[in-house]
Write a protein that holds these residues in place. Structure first.
Motif, PDB file in Angstrom:
ATOM      1  N   PRO A   1      12.732  31.845 -62.910  1.00 55.84           N
ATOM      2  CA  PRO A   1      12.782  32.240 -61.492  1.00 55.84           C
ATOM      3  C   PRO A   1      14.171  32.785 -61.133  1.00 55.84           C
ATOM      4  CG  PRO A   1      11.823  30.038 -61.755  1.00 55.84           C
ATOM      5  CD  PRO A   1      12.377  30.434 -63.089  1.00 55.84           C
ATOM      6  N   ALA A   2      14.183  33.668 -60.198  1.00 56.77           N
ATOM      7  CA  ALA A   2      15.440  34.319 -59.820  1.00 56.77           C
ATOM      8  C   ALA A   2      16.470  33.327 -59.312  1.00 56.77           C
ATOM      9  CB  ALA A   2      15.166  35.388 -58.758  1.00 56.77           C
ATOM     10  N   ASP A   3      15.990  32.255 -58.672  1.00 61.26           N
ATOM     11  CA  ASP A   3      16.938  31.284 -58.105  1.00 61.26           C
ATOM     12  C   ASP A   3      17.294  30.162 -59.077  1.00 61.26           C
ATOM     13  OD1 ASP A   3      14.547  29.931 -58.173  1.00 61.26           O
ATOM     14  OD2 ASP A   3      14.942  28.852 -56.291  1.00 61.26           O
ATOM     15  N   ALA A   4      16.806  30.243 -60.330  1.00 61.90           N
ATOM     16  CA  ALA A   4      17.042  29.158 -61.285  1.00 61.90           C
ATOM     17  C   ALA A   4      18.221  29.471 -62.198  1.00 61.90           C
ATOM     18  CB  ALA A   4      15.791  28.925 -62.120  1.00 61.90           C
ATOM     19  N   ARG A   5      18.770  28.404 -62.754  1.00 61.08           N
ATOM     20  CA  ARG A   5      19.940  28.531 -63.616  1.00 61.08           C
ATOM     21  C   ARG A   5      19.566  27.975 -64.981  1.00 61.08           C
ATOM     22  NH1 ARG A   5      24.170  24.749 -63.645  1.00 61.08           N
ATOM     23  NH2 ARG A   5      22.899  23.692 -62.069  1.00 61.08           N
TER      24      ARG A   5
ATOM     25  N   SER B   1      12.109  21.539 -65.954  1.00 61.63           N
ATOM     26  CA  SER B   1      13.092  21.163 -64.941  1.00 61.63           C
ATOM     27  C   SER B   1      13.894  19.943 -65.375  1.00 61.63           C
ATOM     28  CB  SER B   1      12.375  20.827 -63.623  1.00 61.63           C
ATOM     29  OG  SER B   1      11.811  19.519 -63.709  1.00 61.63           O
TER      30      SER B   1
ATOM     31  N   SER C   1      23.966  21.904 -56.182  1.00 64.46           N
ATOM     32  CA  SER C   1      23.790  23.345 -56.342  1.00 64.46           C
ATOM     33  C   SER C   1      22.431  23.758 -55.807  1.00 64.46           C
ATOM     34  CB  SER C   1      23.890  23.688 -57.837  1.00 64.46           C
ATOM     35  OG  SER C   1      23.306  24.944 -58.077  1.00 64.46           O
ATOM     36  N   PRO C   2      22.362  24.905 -55.168  1.00 59.48           N
ATOM     37  CA  PRO C   2      21.068  25.377 -54.700  1.00 59.48           C
ATOM     38  C   PRO C   2      20.188  25.879 -55.840  1.00 59.48           C
ATOM     39  CG  PRO C   2      22.769  27.009 -54.244  1.00 59.48           C
ATOM     40  CD  PRO C   2      23.451  25.821 -54.860  1.00 59.48           C
ATOM     41  N   SER C   3      20.786  26.211 -57.005  1.00 58.77           N
ATOM     42  CA  SER C   3      19.965  26.752 -58.077  1.00 58.77           C
ATOM     43  C   SER C   3      19.582  25.635 -59.045  1.00 58.77           C
ATOM     44  CB  SER C   3      20.722  27.850 -58.820  1.00 58.77           C
ATOM     45  OG  SER C   3      21.911  27.351 -59.369  1.00 58.77           O
TER      46      SER C   3
END
Lengths: 319, 319
Positions: free
Chosen positions: A70-74, A30, A8-10
């Motif tokens: 962050p906006a790109d994090a899940r 993380s 996954s990119p996120s």
């Protein structure tokens, strides 16, 4: 180590909460066990605050930390390591030194602050720290581990046969309330000669004071030890031996391979570990006891937060 | 409870072997935990025999018991409960009071006596007895159990989260070597204040003798206790309290629900259990400790053989 980065990119992120006797902290962590810079928030706790003030402190750090996602994090889950005792099944906490919280529904209160569907996992802080030692600390590669904190109190957690042991109530790992033969120090729990009553930082300093030590902190005791002060040496040796005796008892009972010890007072002197190992080595007839390795924590000051995050990222080790 | 009776006309039978300090026994045990009449064989062991004589005693009871297998029965496995320490992975035993056996390959030696393909499972006797309490004894229905034997020595075993805990070497469950605060009795293992050094039958009698007790056996101590003899009462109370202290320590560490105690000295008087419960009850701050139930064994004299058979019939609980 779980990692979804390849799929996954996120990046998968855990919101970690560490509830202690003097403070509550939260941060994003993380799936590599790293606290994300700029995401950590802290509020004081302690015995003087009302139940609502304590919850407000938790709400503040959780909400502020969540806002740093962050906006790109899940966000994949929330992990909460709490001072015990706990009621794991119902997500309740009753920290000994926060008497206004008895059976307090911390897990559900935190769940109400995060998006619906995000799981919240609550465990004793000692278990969280043990998961962290197993994940990225000094106990990597072992399936039979005790993590310990030697500080204001003495706590811990267990991983046996590769899985956490929390017991029916969630309170397994209270190594501070394993007794030490030949010690009769009264313990706040009601027991006699409990490790915490002997070898916590404050109890060690108090014993030294009764022998004439003029200092009043662990830092002063540490300095006196380094200077060769006889009372300080006797005090540290006494606590180190008690540590070793409790570890020998625990190893007799659950056949540990490695014990990783952190917490402020564990840094009083590296010799503390030598005294503990000496006491374990006296169990000459039992190779399965003397085999246990007693090592300093492999974690940074972020250990408790990494442990709370491990409740999410290493859910495979949880039971 | 595992049962294949419904699927097959041939009942599943385990060959159970119990290796103790004074004798080795074998018998056939059904998948209902019942020793089949007429299948039990016994030989003395003890410290005076050579390694080969000890193995010959084992061979004799195993071979004689195997010969009693009913024609319509199906041997599904061999379970061996052995005095510790053991090396579970390699099936080796090193019983403390059989010094000629150190790292003795008991499991493979027994395997050579039974038909090829029949699995042989070896564990510490304390773990076997704990399985039996969980299967058909006093700990049925609980997933967080310690079984104990209080006799010439003090041993035990653990089931946590519904599965046995044996540790990396197979020696978990040595509750006899958990220490008792305030007791400084030297232990044969090298420890100080170990439960076994205080509360075994012989150690309790020896303490009473040092206070002036004229008897020399547990039976005499039991009779003196029943008659209200002050020294006997003090001796039993002392050992009962030590039992309770070690159980409180173990519960602090692994959060037990029930402790089932058998063994010859556990029958000295029912008051032994009361003294143990009193000591546990003093841990007033920890409901998760005081909750532990301390109960007499639910097993007959066949307990050790049923436990050895449980290694086969309750393999689902083993780890």
């Amino acid at each position: 180590m779980s990692s979804t980065a390849a799929q996954s990119p996120s990046p998968a992120i855990a919101l970690a909460v560490d509830l202690g006797g003097t403070k509550v902290e939260a941060a994003l962590v993380s799936d590599q066990g790293v606290v994300l810079p700029g995401t950590r928030h802290r509020q004081p706790t302690g015995p003087l605050r009302s139940a609502e003030e304590l919850q407000a402190a938790v709400d503040q750090v959780v909400t502020a930390t969540l806002a740093t996602l962050p906006a790109d994090a899940r966000l994949v889950g929330v992990g909460v390591g709490a001072a015990g005792p706990v009621d794991e099944e119902h997500g309740l906490v009753s920290p000994l030194n926060m008497p206004v919280w008895r059976g307090w529904p911390l897990r559900d209160n935190i769940a109400s602050l995060v998006p619906e569907g995000i799981p919240v996992t609550l465990r004793m802080d000692g278990l969280a720290i043990t998961l962290a030692e197993h994940w990225v600390g000094a106990a990597q590669g072992s399936d039979h581990v005790m993590g310990m904190i030697v500080s204001t109190g003495v706590g811990g957690g267990l991983i046996l046969h590769g899985r956490t042991v929390s017991g029916p109530t969630g309170n397994a790992g209270h190594i501070g309330h394993v007794e030490c033969g030949g010690f009769d120090d009264p313990c706040a729990c009601g027991g006699t000669g409990c490790l915490e009553a002997v070898a916590s930082g404050p109890k060690t300093v108090a014993w030294a004071q009764r022998q004439g030590f003029a200092g009043s902190t662990g830092e002063e005791l540490s300095a006196a030890y380094a200077a060769g002060d006889e009372i300080a040496v006797a005090a540290v040796r006494r606590s180190g031996r008690a540590l070793g005796q409790a570890i020998a008892a625990a190893t007799s009972l659950v056949d540990l391979e490695v014990v990783a010890i952190g917490g402020g007072f564990s840094h009083v002197t590296p010799d503390l570990f030598e005294y503990a190992r000496e006491a374990v080595a006296e169990r000459v007839e039992f190779g399965f006891v003397t085999k246990v390795r007693i090592v300093p924590t492999g974690l940074s000051q972020d250990g408790p937060l990494i442990g709370a995050a491990a409740l999410v990222h290493r859910a495979d080790v949880l039971r």
